[in-house]
Each structure stands twice: as structure tokens, then as C-alpha cells.
Design a protein around this motif. Structure first.
Motif, PDB file in Angstrom:
ATOM      1  N   PHE A  65       0.807  -1.331  -0.072  1.00  0.00           N
ATOM      2  CA  PHE A  65      -0.052   0.065  -0.001  1.00  0.00           C
ATOM      3  C   PHE A  65       0.782   1.123   0.110  1.00  0.00           C
ATOM      4  O   PHE A  65       1.773   1.329   0.835  1.00  0.00           O
ATOM      5  CB  PHE A  65      -0.978  -0.037   1.118  1.00  0.00           C
ATOM      6  CG  PHE A  65      -2.035  -1.134   1.073  1.00  0.00           C
ATOM      7  CD1 PHE A  65      -3.029  -0.823   0.544  1.00  0.00           C
ATOM      8  CD2 PHE A  65      -1.713  -2.352   1.939  1.00  0.00           C
ATOM      9  CE1 PHE A  65      -4.187  -2.036   0.376  1.00  0.00           C
ATOM     10  CE2 PHE A  65      -2.547  -3.342   1.886  1.00  0.00           C
ATOM     11  CZ  PHE A  65      -3.602  -3.164   0.972  1.00  0.00           C
ATOM     12  N   GLN A 122      -3.639   8.190   5.480  1.00  0.00           N
ATOM     13  CA  GLN A 122      -4.631   7.106   5.680  1.00  0.00           C
ATOM     14  C   GLN A 122      -4.007   5.688   5.448  1.00  0.00           C
ATOM     15  O   GLN A 122      -4.687   4.735   5.668  1.00  0.00           O
ATOM     16  CB  GLN A 122      -5.567   7.514   4.658  1.00  0.00           C
ATOM     17  CG  GLN A 122      -6.409   8.920   4.876  1.00  0.00           C
ATOM     18  CD  GLN A 122      -7.555   8.971   4.013  1.00  0.00           C
ATOM     19  OE1 GLN A 122      -8.383   8.092   3.789  1.00  0.00           O
ATOM     20  NE2 GLN A 122      -7.946  10.305   3.946  1.00  0.00           N
ATOM     21  N   SER A 125      -3.363   2.905   8.188  1.00  0.00           N
ATOM     22  CA  SER A 125      -4.750   2.346   8.761  1.00  0.00           C
ATOM     23  C   SER A 125      -5.166   1.132   7.844  1.00  0.00           C
ATOM     24  O   SER A 125      -5.565  -0.036   8.207  1.00  0.00           O
ATOM     25  CB  SER A 125      -5.716   3.321   9.075  1.00  0.00           C
ATOM     26  OG  SER A 125      -5.347   4.317   9.735  1.00  0.00           O
ATOM     27  N   VAL A 126      -5.194   1.422   6.465  1.00  0.00           N
ATOM     28  CA  VAL A 126      -5.581   0.635   5.600  1.00  0.00           C
ATOM     29  C   VAL A 126      -4.675  -0.776   5.493  1.00  0.00           C
ATOM     30  O   VAL A 126      -5.401  -1.830   5.430  1.00  0.00           O
ATOM     31  CB  VAL A 126      -5.631   1.248   4.148  1.00  0.00           C
ATOM     32  CG1 VAL A 126      -5.930   0.046   3.101  1.00  0.00           C
ATOM     33  CG2 VAL A 126      -6.618   2.154   4.008  1.00  0.00           C
ATOM     34  N   CYS A 128      -3.102  -2.078   7.910  1.00  0.00           N
ATOM     35  CA  CYS A 128      -3.526  -2.552   9.187  1.00  0.00           C
ATOM     36  C   CYS A 128      -4.477  -3.611   8.960  1.00  0.00           C
ATOM     37  O   CYS A 128      -4.562  -4.478   9.515  1.00  0.00           O
ATOM     38  CB  CYS A 128      -3.640  -1.604  10.400  1.00  0.00           C
ATOM     39  SG  CYS A 128      -2.255  -0.791  10.952  1.00  0.00           S
ATOM     40  N   GLY A 129      -5.503  -2.951   8.413  1.00  0.00           N
ATOM     41  CA  GLY A 129      -7.016  -3.696   8.127  1.00  0.00           C
ATOM     42  C   GLY A 129      -6.613  -4.792   7.278  1.00  0.00           C
ATOM     43  O   GLY A 129      -7.190  -6.160   7.522  1.00  0.00           O
ATOM     44  N   ALA A 130      -5.950  -4.633   6.287  1.00  0.00           N
ATOM     45  CA  ALA A 130      -5.353  -5.602   5.154  1.00  0.00           C
ATOM     46  C   ALA A 130      -4.706  -6.807   5.727  1.00  0.00           C
ATOM     47  O   ALA A 130      -4.895  -7.783   5.668  1.00  0.00           O
ATOM     48  CB  ALA A 130      -4.853  -4.952   4.041  1.00  0.00           C
TER      49      ALA A 130
END
Lengths: 281, 320
Positions: A65, A122, A125-126, A128-130
Motif C-alpha cells: 500500500f 490514511q 490504517s488501511v 493494518c486492516g488488510a
């Protein structure tokens, strides 16, 4: 890909970057050039990924990312030259109706992009979610992310840094491009973010430092991080020292080339400094 | 029929959300719940008990929660983010815009304590702009169910819809009158009563208020067509046009600013298709304040009496 191949790729990607930015007379060459060695090493050596069969979910492959989306030229060049989309499409960068938007987006369906970025802060955070989804799915592959050092001034990063440590997201390697520059000048004068290493350590991360413009060091550090630092209960941060504008002498060491394009004469000067190794688009 | 609409009981719409996410979790193993330190307020306790590994506590860090949810969708998860409506929208608008809406991520933004009926906490928490903000985002679905049963049904239904959703509900106990175990159809207006003199279109808590108003109007011989517009976007334009063409005037009722809410959406459709006299029951460009929910609804003009008066004004304008 072996060392010479990676160096040849980096040279070609640097040519792509200045040509793309020159072509539309806009974009961000400085940070792109500084992060070239990192992204080449990641996509051509370190990551296990499937360029020819891109899927949004990316199950059973490593994911990347880009949080500092303004360095889209290097991202697009590396994606194209890894096989995600035709190299000739680089010519459409920032043009009307193009998939290669000024900042990366999923909106136009460009293979290789899994999140829009550009509004800073941002991406962690993305990522981390993935990474959390991979853990929940029993998928043992790795999530990588890249962030600017100036971008660390955005508060959301620190929410994510807390979150990743608290939830023991230890399948994540977040790299910060420490080039010390941002639009208004040196990071230490605009809004000092140092000591970054101490900050990440105190938040509970594993921290590695790396010379981001030495291909051998980049490959060795990334592979060491992936093979020896993950799955030990902590997220991993690589603080990557780079030079903004690396490889084009008049762009090096200054924030002046953060977001401006070379003119025709400057382009010629720049292209003289990076060999055409794989064929220009 | 209007007279058949009766209160079953009084329950919080957020309780319907809590039951709904539990059921959605049972039906689909990809459903996961996130919260920013408000698991109790959002009634997540039963979900957490049954699916502890599918609950992600984010702490008081809403921006990160939205980004984490966007990332989770990349791994095929269906994340429901939960916090108060203010912190679900205005606090994290850019995160929703870039990481969720522009990125086309399948995130369900579930927002409780919307509007004035949050009550005593006052204007800092009483968001009245959220419908407007969320409906302006391209690709965002905006749902405002009217009671406990409908909130539960909507919560279950959104798991089966692939795309970003804003689901807005509230804090207080409120009349629960729609059918238990109903099927919720996103984007399909619910015609609660057919009528000929005036159309009343409402969403959320104001639907029950409008039911009471419609009954009172009927007692005076005024025939009301009552529409529960639980989906603000995509709007059921065909239902709006059909009703406005029939009755020739409209009242909209919502617990939201007059700017940007349901009323705006209806006025937009009407002006393009069938311009008719339109009266708005909404908050008129003002912040809220502390008070009980009923005191606030009264002070800011969101009562049965306000809806009745608006309907009579609309009918007079139609006849003028």
C-alpha cells in the motif's frame, strides 16, 4: 531478479519518472526518485505477488500500500514494468480519461492499486486492516506499506501505530521514507518529527534502519525484515534514509523538486544521467 | 391502512442494530464489527459474546477505524464500523471520502445517537448534517430506518449489498411499529398509507411522528399519502413522482438540518419532474442544545403538531 537486473530496472524506472512528469508537466519527481530503489527491490525481488492475475483481495500473496500517493510516478512505473499493465500506458499519466490518475486510485480499475491515496496519513490504517484480514483468513503472506516522513505529521498515523502494536499486527512492514524534506522545506524546520525511531519503539514496534538508495542494503534489509522480524508479536517499521531526487544530480538534496516538472532542457540533462536499460515507453 | 398502524412496543433503534448485526454475523462469516470505544452504546455485546474473534476494538480513534475497515474489505471482510453519528461522519469525512467511497470499499458505517434525540449531551454530539454529507459522496448508500424492527432488518440487508453504506439510527426508546422479521429492500420507498390531499415523506424517528400526524389529519377529513423514505440514496424517485403527481403537495419531515437532508432530495426530484408546494419539517440552520429528546423536538419544531401545520400550509398553497 539479481542485483544487476535490479539496478538496470531502477535506472529505467528513474527515466520513466522524469519522462512521465515532463510529459504532463506536473507530478512529483523528487520523492519518486528517492523511493525508486525501494520499490524496485520490493516488486522485483522481495514480494511474492501475481502481476498477471491481479485480484483486489490478493489472497495468498504479499500486498503493498502506497500511503504517500503523490509519488505515483514511481509506483506506476514499477507496476507497469512488473507486468500489472502495459508499459506504454505510462504515457497517459495525468491525462484526461487515463487510469493513471495524478494520485493512485482503484476508481479507474488500474491493476495493482488496492486503495486510493493522496490525502495523506490514511495508508497505514488501511494496511493494518488488510494485514488483520490476512491473519483472520489464515493467510500467511505479508503486507508492506510506504509513508513519507512529512506524512508522519498527520495524526491518523499515530492512531494506526497504536492500533498495530495493540493488536500485535506482526505481518506488517511499514516503511517510512526519511528524506527530511517536505513542500515548505526541511521537515525539521516545518514540523520536526524526530526522533522517529524512539517514537516507534516507544509505541511498541520493531524498528529497523536502512539506506534506501543502496540496492544491496535495501534488498538485504527487506528480506531480513520479512524472514526474521515478522510474526514475533510486533509490527515492523523500516526507517529508510533516502535522498529526494536521487539519481538526477540537480534534483538531489532539495525540496525544490518535490512537485514540479522538468522542462525540455532539464529532461535531456536528466536522461543523460540514467541509462535506458529496458527500453523507454 | 393508516388506522392499522399500531405501536408494538417502544425500543431503541440502536437495539435493532445490535440484534441485526448478530443475525448478519450468523448468516455471513465475513461480517466483522469495529468500534471506537462505544461497543455498549451500539449494543454490540451479544455479537462480541458470540463472535469474539470477529470484533475489533479500535479505541477512541475513529479515523483509524475507518481506514482499518477499508483495509479489511481487501481481505474479503464485511466490516461494520460503529460509533455515534457525529464521529461516524463529520469527524472522519476525508477518511470516508478517500479510503471508502472513492476506493469503492464494502464498508458499513453504522451510526447511532443521530440528531436531537441524543438529548442531554447537547450540540457537540447532536449531528444534524450527516445525511447531507454522506449523500453527497458518489456511490454512498444512505439508509435511515424508522424503528427497531426496521433497523434490525436494514442491518441484516446491508451485508448482502456490495458497496459502502451509511446506516443512521438513534438513541432513545421510540415507538416500534413496522413488522417483525420484515424484509428490507434498499432503495424502495415504503408506502405506509395511500391518500389524495397531501404527501408526507419522512425518515427515521419522524416517521412515527408523521403517522400520528396523518391519523389526526384523517380525523379532520384530510387524506394523507404517507411514505417512509428509509433510503435517502439511492432515492426511490418513481415513488416520489407518482405520489406528488397524485396529491399535488408535499411535506418532508426529518431529524436533520433543512439544508442537505431528505427534504432537499425530495425537492430536487420534484423540481425536475413535478414541482409542487413543499413544506419542510426540519431543523432550520441551527445547532441543537441540551434537553430531553421530547423537549428538543418541541423547541426545534419536530412534533406531530408541526407536521400537521405543515400539511395544512401545503394544501392551502396548492389551492391558491
Amino acid at each position: 531478479m539479481e542485483l544487476q537486473g535490479l539496478k538496470d530496472m531502477a535506472s529505467q524506472v528513474r527515466r520513466d519518472i522524469v519522462r512521465m512528469v515532463h510529459g504532463c508537466q506536473s507530478g512529483h519527481p523528487g520523492g519518486s526518485l528517492g523511493c525508486t530503489d525501494f520499490l524496485v527491490a520490493l516488486y522485483c525481488k522481495v514480494m511474492k505477488h501475481n502481476p498477471s492475475s491481479f485480484s483486489m483481495e490478493g489472497k495468498n500473496e504479499d500486498l503493498f500500500f502506497l500511503s504517500n500517493g503523490h509519488i505515483s510516478p514511481v509506483f506506476y512505473s514499477v507496476l507497469a514494468r512488473s507486468g500489472y499493465f502495459p508499459v506504454k500506458e505510462l504515457a497517459s499519466f495525468r491525462q484526461l480519461n487515463a487510469r493513471l490518475q495524478g494520485h493512485p486510485t482503484t476508481h479507474e480499475g488500474l491493476p495493482g492499486v488496492r486503495i486510493a491515496s493522496g490525502s495523506l496519513g490514511q495508508g497505514l490504517s488501511v494496511a493494518c486492516g488488510a494485514a488483520l484480514a490476512k491473519k483472520m483468513n489464515g493467510d500467511n503472506f505479508t503486507v508492506f506499506s510506504l509513508h513519507g516522513d512529512g506524512e508522519m505529521q498527520e495524526g491518523q498515523n499515530w492512531e494506526a501505530i497504536l492500533f498495530a502494536a495493540h493488536h500485535k499486527i506482526d505481518n506488517l512492514i511499514a516503511t517510512v521514507d526519511v528524506n527530511g524534506q517536505q513542500i515548505d522545506g526541511a521537515t525539521k524546520t516545518v514540523m520536526n518529527i524526530e526522533p522517529l525511531k524512539d517514537k516507534f519503539l516507544s509505541f511498541g514496534w520493531d524498528v529497523i534502519e536502512m539506506d534506501g538508495n543502496n540496492m544491496v542494503a535495501v534488498v538485504n534489509t527487506l528480506e531480513n525484515a520479512k524472514n526474521n522480524h515478522l510474526r514475533k508479536g510486533k509490527p515492523v517499521c523500516i526507517l529508510m534514509k533516502t535522498e529526494m531526487g536521487k539519481g538526477i544530480d540537480f534534483m538531489e538534496g532539495t525540496h525544490e523538486w518535490h512537485g514540479i516538472a522538468p522542462n525540455d532542457a532539464q529532461l535531456a540533462l536528466a536522461l543523460n544521467q540514467q541509462k535506458e536499460t529496458l527500453g523507454d515507453y | 391502512m393508516l388506522q392499522d398502524i399500531q405501536i408494538l412496543n417502544e425500543k431503541e433503534t440502536r437495539g435493532g442494530f445490535g440484534e441485526g448485526i448478530l443475525e448478519a454475523g450468523r448468516r455471513n462469516p465475513q461480517v466483522v464489527a469495529l468500534t471506537a470505544d462505544l461497543a455498549g452504546s451500539l449494543k454490540l455485546n451479544a455479537f462480541i459474546k458470540e463472535f469474539p474473534d470477529r470484533f475489533i476494538q479500535c479505541g477512541i480513534a475513529e479515523a483509524n477505524m475507518i481506514g482499518v475497515a477499508a483495509g479489511l474489505t481487501i481481505g474479503g471482510k464485511i466490516p461494520y464500523t460503529t460509533t455515534f453519528a457525529n464521529f461516524s461522519t463529520s469527524r472522519v469525512y476525508d477518511q470516508i471520502r478517500q479510503s471508502v467511497a472513492y476506493s469503492g470499499k464494502n464498508v458499513k458505517i453504522c451510526a447511532s445517537h443521530a440528531g436531537l434525540t441524543l438529548g442531554e449531551d447537547g450540540a457537540t454530539h447532536q449531528i444534524l448534517e450527516d445525511i447531507g454529507m454522506m449523500k453527497m459522496l458518489p456511490g454512498m448508500t444512505v439508509i435511515v430506518p424508522c424503528d427497531f424492527n426496521q433497523t434490525k432488518a436494514a442491518t441484516i440487508a446491508i451485508a448482502d449489498y456490495d458497496g459502502p453504506v451509511y446506516l443512521r439510527f438513534g438513541r432513545p426508546k421510540w415507538p416500534n411499529f413496522t413488522a417483525e422479521n420484515q424484509t428490507f429492500e434498499i432503495g424502495k420507498a415504503q408506502i405506509l398509507a395511500e391518500g389524495t390531499d397531501v404527501t408526507i415523506i419522512a425518515c427515521g424517528h419522524m416517521v412515527w411522528t408523521s403517522v400520528e400526524a396523518a391519523k389526526a389529519l384523517a380525523a379532520e377529513g384530510i387524506s394523507v399519502e404517507l411514505i417512509n423514505m428509509h433510503t435517502i440514496k439511492p432515492l426511490d424517485e418513481a415513488a416520489v413522482i407518482k405520489s406528488l403527481c397524485k396529491t399535488g403537495c408535499v411535506v418532508t419531515a426529518e431529524e436533520h438540518q433543512i439544508n442537505g437532508g431528505l427534504g432537499d432530495s425530495i425537492a430536487n426530484v420534484a423540481s425536475r419532474n413535478c414541482p409542487v408546494p413543499h413544506e419542510f419539517v426540519a431543523v432550520h440552520d441551527s445547532f441543537g442544545e441540551s434537553g430531553t429528546p421530547m423537549q428538543l423536538l418541541q423547541k426545534y419544531g419536530l412534533t406531530k403538531e408541526n407536521v400537521i401545520a405543515a400539511a395544512k400550509r401545503a394544501i392551502i398553497r396548492k389551492k391558491a
